[in-house]
Scaffold this active site. Structure first.
Site, PDB file in Angstrom:
ATOM      1  N   LYS A  99       6.921  -4.545  -4.787  1.00  0.00           N
ATOM      2  CA  LYS A  99       6.553  -3.871  -3.533  1.00  0.00           C
ATOM      3  C   LYS A  99       5.895  -2.530  -3.849  1.00  0.00           C
ATOM      4  CE  LYS A  99       6.397  -3.228   0.949  1.00  0.00           C
ATOM      5  NZ  LYS A  99       7.118  -2.176   1.554  1.00  0.00           N
ATOM      6  N   ASN A 155       2.296  -1.128  -2.584  1.00  0.00           N
ATOM      7  CA  ASN A 155       2.148   0.175  -1.924  1.00  0.00           C
ATOM      8  C   ASN A 155       1.206   1.095  -2.707  1.00  0.00           C
ATOM      9  OD1 ASN A 155       5.494  -0.124  -0.824  1.00  0.00           O
ATOM     10  ND2 ASN A 155       3.749  -0.016   0.532  1.00  0.00           N
ATOM     11  N   ASN A 182      -5.352  -2.136   6.857  1.00  0.00           N
ATOM     12  CA  ASN A 182      -5.073  -2.816   5.589  1.00  0.00           C
ATOM     13  C   ASN A 182      -6.106  -3.910   5.290  1.00  0.00           C
ATOM     14  OD1 ASN A 182      -2.856  -1.190   5.617  1.00  0.00           O
ATOM     15  ND2 ASN A 182      -1.332  -2.820   5.827  1.00  0.00           N
TER      16      ASN A 182
HETATM   17  O1  KPL Z   1       4.678  -1.206   3.245  1.00  0.00           O
HETATM   18  C1  KPL Z   1       3.585  -1.044   3.727  1.00  0.00           C
HETATM   19  C2  KPL Z   1       3.296   0.282   4.288  1.00  0.00           C
HETATM   20  O2  KPL Z   1       2.423   0.413   5.144  1.00  0.00           O
HETATM   21  O3  KPL Z   1       3.975   1.216   3.864  1.00  0.00           O
HETATM   22  C3  KPL Z   1       2.546  -2.114   3.655  1.00  0.00           C
HETATM   23  C4  KPL Z   1       3.116  -3.287   2.920  1.00  0.00           C
HETATM   24  C5  KPL Z   1       1.357  -1.595   2.932  1.00  0.00           C
HETATM   25  C6  KPL Z   1       2.162  -2.652   5.002  1.00  0.00           C
HETATM   26  O4  KPL Z   1       1.370  -1.785   5.738  1.00  0.00           O
END
Ligand code: KPL
Length: 297
Positions: A176, A180, A194
């Site tokens: 993750k 990010n 996104n």
């Molecule tokens: O976790 C996210 C965020 O915006 O902080 C993602 C996965 C990029 C989804 O927008």
């Protein structure tokens, strides 16, 4: 189960509503102490939860059987450290935030600690929470005394599905983190949703190359193709969303960059690795944060 939830933003309120509906003895914990909090959650299927949830009761905290922390990464240690001696040593603490590096600020860890990442999407306007997409919350132990906490996954799953227990949660957190590191800073640089990052695949590739090297040296045996698929999967699934970091910049709030790209760079340096593209993005985001000075928190 007696549960305290620290940090009552959109995701925190989803958990408050879900756990209250399961009959758990739940309270919220707010930075500015108040005796209750009105929680108004609108579910994707039209169901609505509107109730007052009790807050900031020290006796409840001292007898809690689970603490869930739904704060921004940079708020975690400031919020948790002053409370830690009022949390029973046997009480598991689950950290649910973007980024990594908060555990290092909390050591020595007296309680069982769990980390988690979630793909639920929710936003808040005028104190109303809109749960816009269901998702999965992955959780697991980060210290050995938390290894027998897996029944918590079933309890949480019953309240806000899906919840999956992982024996190697740090690998999930790293995946993750990688997503990010790519999506969040790039949506600021290109000021876009996104999904529009699909126009910047060369830059994405450069970032993934560097991230893979860091993950490898951290012992995560990363397959670049798999990681690339995972990141593009998130870009597709959240194509219409503005990343949390872009929302932070637009709302003049501090971002989680220090715990996302900043954490990656720190780990790279510890192994003598260079990450020039990630460094460049990190500095650009820090400059944007400084221009925004006088954060609202
Ligand atoms: O976790 C996210 C965020 O915006 O902080 C993602 C996965 C990029 C989804 O927008």
């Amino acid at each position: 189960m007696r549960i305290t939830l620290i940090g009552c933003g959109a995701i925190g309120k989803l958990w408050l509503a879900a756990l209250a509906q399961q009959g758990h003895d739940i309270q919220g914990w707010l930075r500015m102490a108040q005796s209750d909090l009105f929680v108004d959650v609108n579910e994707p299927d039209g169901r609505v939860f509107r109730e007052l949830i009790p807050c900031n009761n020290l006796n409840h905290l001292q007898h809690s059987e689970l603490i869930i922390v739904c704060l921004k990464a940079w708020q975690v240690s400031d919020a948790l450290l002053p409370l830690i001696h009022n949390i029973p040593e046997s009480c598991p603490i689950l950290l649910l935030h973007n980024g990594m590096g908060t555990l290092g600020e909390l050591t020595p860890l007296r309680q069982p600690f769990l980390a988690g990442v979630t793909t639920h999407a929710a936003w808040q306007k005028n104190n109303q929470v809109f749960h816009v997409a269901n998702g999965i919350t992955h959780i697991g132990a980060v210290n050995s005394i938390a290894e027998n906490c897996y029944p918590i996954a079933d309890i949480l799953h019953t309240a806000l599905p899906d919840v999956a227990w992982h024996n190697d949660i740090l690998a999930t957190c790293w995946q993750k983190l990688a997503a990010n590191c790519v999506i969040n800073p790039l949506t600021i640089i290109h000021d876009c949703k996104n999904g529009e990052l699909l126009n910047h695949t060369a830059q994405i590739n450069l970032l993934i190359d560097e991230i893979c090297q860091v993950m490898d040296i951290e012992g995560l045996h990363t397959d670049k193709l798999q990681l690339t698929d995972y990141i593009y999967g998130i870009i597709h699934n959240t194509a219409d969303n503005y990343s949390s970091m872009l929302q932070d910049i637009r709302n003049k709030r501090r971002t989680e960059i220090d715990y996302i790209t900043g954490y990656l760079i720190k780990q790279a340096r510890a192994h003598g690795l260079n990450t020039p593209e990630n460094d460049r993005l990190y500095h650009l985001i820090k400059q944007r944060e400084e221009k925004n000075d006088g954060f609202r928190t």
